[in-house]
Design an enzyme around this catalytic site. Structure first.
Site, PDB file in Angstrom:
ATOM      1  N   HIS A 131       0.985  -1.841   0.410  1.00  0.00           N
ATOM      2  CA  HIS A 131      -0.113   0.121  -0.004  1.00  0.00           C
ATOM      3  C   HIS A 131       1.179   1.165   0.650  1.00  0.00           C
ATOM      4  O   HIS A 131       1.565   1.475   1.155  1.00  0.00           O
ATOM      5  CB  HIS A 131      -0.872   0.326   0.943  1.00  0.00           C
ATOM      6  CG  HIS A 131      -0.260  -0.210   2.584  1.00  0.00           C
ATOM      7  ND1 HIS A 131       0.568   1.339   3.493  1.00  0.00           N
ATOM      8  CD2 HIS A 131       0.512  -0.952   2.605  1.00  0.00           C
ATOM      9  CE1 HIS A 131       0.842   1.069   4.140  1.00  0.00           C
ATOM     10  NE2 HIS A 131       1.243  -0.715   4.427  1.00  0.00           N
ATOM     11  N   HIS A 140      12.608   0.496 -12.603  1.00  0.00           N
ATOM     12  CA  HIS A 140      11.879  -0.569 -13.154  1.00  0.00           C
ATOM     13  C   HIS A 140      12.104  -1.360 -11.789  1.00  0.00           C
ATOM     14  O   HIS A 140      13.717  -1.689 -11.577  1.00  0.00           O
ATOM     15  CB  HIS A 140      13.184  -0.679 -14.420  1.00  0.00           C
ATOM     16  CG  HIS A 140      13.016  -2.201 -14.810  1.00  0.00           C
ATOM     17  ND1 HIS A 140      13.840  -3.362 -15.529  1.00  0.00           N
ATOM     18  CD2 HIS A 140      12.475  -3.417 -14.584  1.00  0.00           C
ATOM     19  CE1 HIS A 140      14.138  -4.909 -15.417  1.00  0.00           C
ATOM     20  NE2 HIS A 140      12.832  -4.873 -14.896  1.00  0.00           N
TER      21      HIS A 140
END
Ligand SMILES: CC(C)(COP(=O)(O)OP(=O)(O)OC[C@H]1O[C@@H](n2cnc3c(N)ncnc32)[C@H](O)[C@@H]1OP(=O)(O)O)[C@@H](O)C(=O)NCCC(=O)NCCS
Length: 207
Positions: A131, A140
């Site tokens: 979250h 990446h």
């Protein structure tokens, strides 16, 4: 519009093509500036030619190149391109997640509520972001990376395969963390860090 153009004819493009197809999107073909790839194919998609086609085409495109700096440079080179996003149906992305153009999420990834992904981000196979994470543009995260809640990866961060980041930690822009690194303290910008806990490589390797 005849389908999505995939930019880059390397191994990463195979996974992008597989993701697009699994998501029910047509692939128009592959573009690559390396002339030796022209006339060939990637996962059955023809390599149509060089990237200049992006300037003329109305098709959406995805930058299927693992290098964060290369995606940044290409996004700047083609400011008028329309970038597609792709989410593999075997990824779990909460409805509150925001993602920018060109971002791809591969099979097995899990993105939890209120996480924000910028543009041209790659969430690779089986990576998770819990979250309230922020993954800025051109980040990446490699296969099997795990981000705890509220982790902040600044622009261009690369986390190698199997890295983990503990809650609330920030990684500075364009920093790389080597495979298997565990980030438990904030890392500065423009650094290569490795190990458990992850420390800038110079410190670790040449103490
Ligand atoms: C960290 C990394 C970027 C360093 O690359 P590099 O600068 O070419 O480093 P080298 O391979 O020359 O290794 C230099 C030293 O760092 C060590 N090292 C390299 N990667 C390491 C890692 N992930 N963890 C711990 N030590 C590492 C090497 O053992 C070597 O140590 P030595 O000098 O004592 O022998 C690279 O090894 C890495 O982990 N890349 C991640 C790749 C990846 O996950 N790709 C996913 C693609 S989807």
């Amino acid at each position: 519009m005849s389908g999505v153009l995939v930019v880059g004819a390397g191994g990463h493009a195979k996974v992008v093509i597989a993701t697009l197809r699994a998501a029910g999107m047509d692939v128009a073909g592959v573009l690559d500036d390396r002339a030796e790839s022209w006339g060939g194919s990637v996962l059955g998609c023809p390599v149509l030619g060089g990237l200049e086609r992006l300037e003329q085409s109305a098709d959406r495109a995805v930058l299927a190149i693992g290098s964060n700096a290369a995606r940044r440079d290409l996004a700047a080179r083609f400011p008028n391109a329309t970038w597609a996003t792709a989410i593999h149906p075997a990824a779990t992305v909460h409805e509150s997640v925001k993602l920018g153009p060109g971002t791809v999420i591969f099979a097995g990834a899990v993105i939890q509520p209120d996480t924000v992904l910028g543009q041209h981000v790659i969430v690779n196979t089986g990576a998770t972001a819990d979250h309230d994470c922020v993954l800025e543009d051109f980040v990446h995260v490699a296969p099997g990376v795990h981000l705890a809640g509220a982790v902040h990866l600044e622009e261009g961060v690369f986390l190698g395969v199997g890295c983990a980041v503990t809650p609330g930690i920030s990684v500075g822009r364009w920093t790389t963390v080597g495979a298997g690194g565990v980030v438990v303290r904030p890392l500065p910008a423009n650094t290569v860090a490795v190990g458990i806990p992850a420390r800038p490589k110079e410190e670790r390797i040449k103490p």
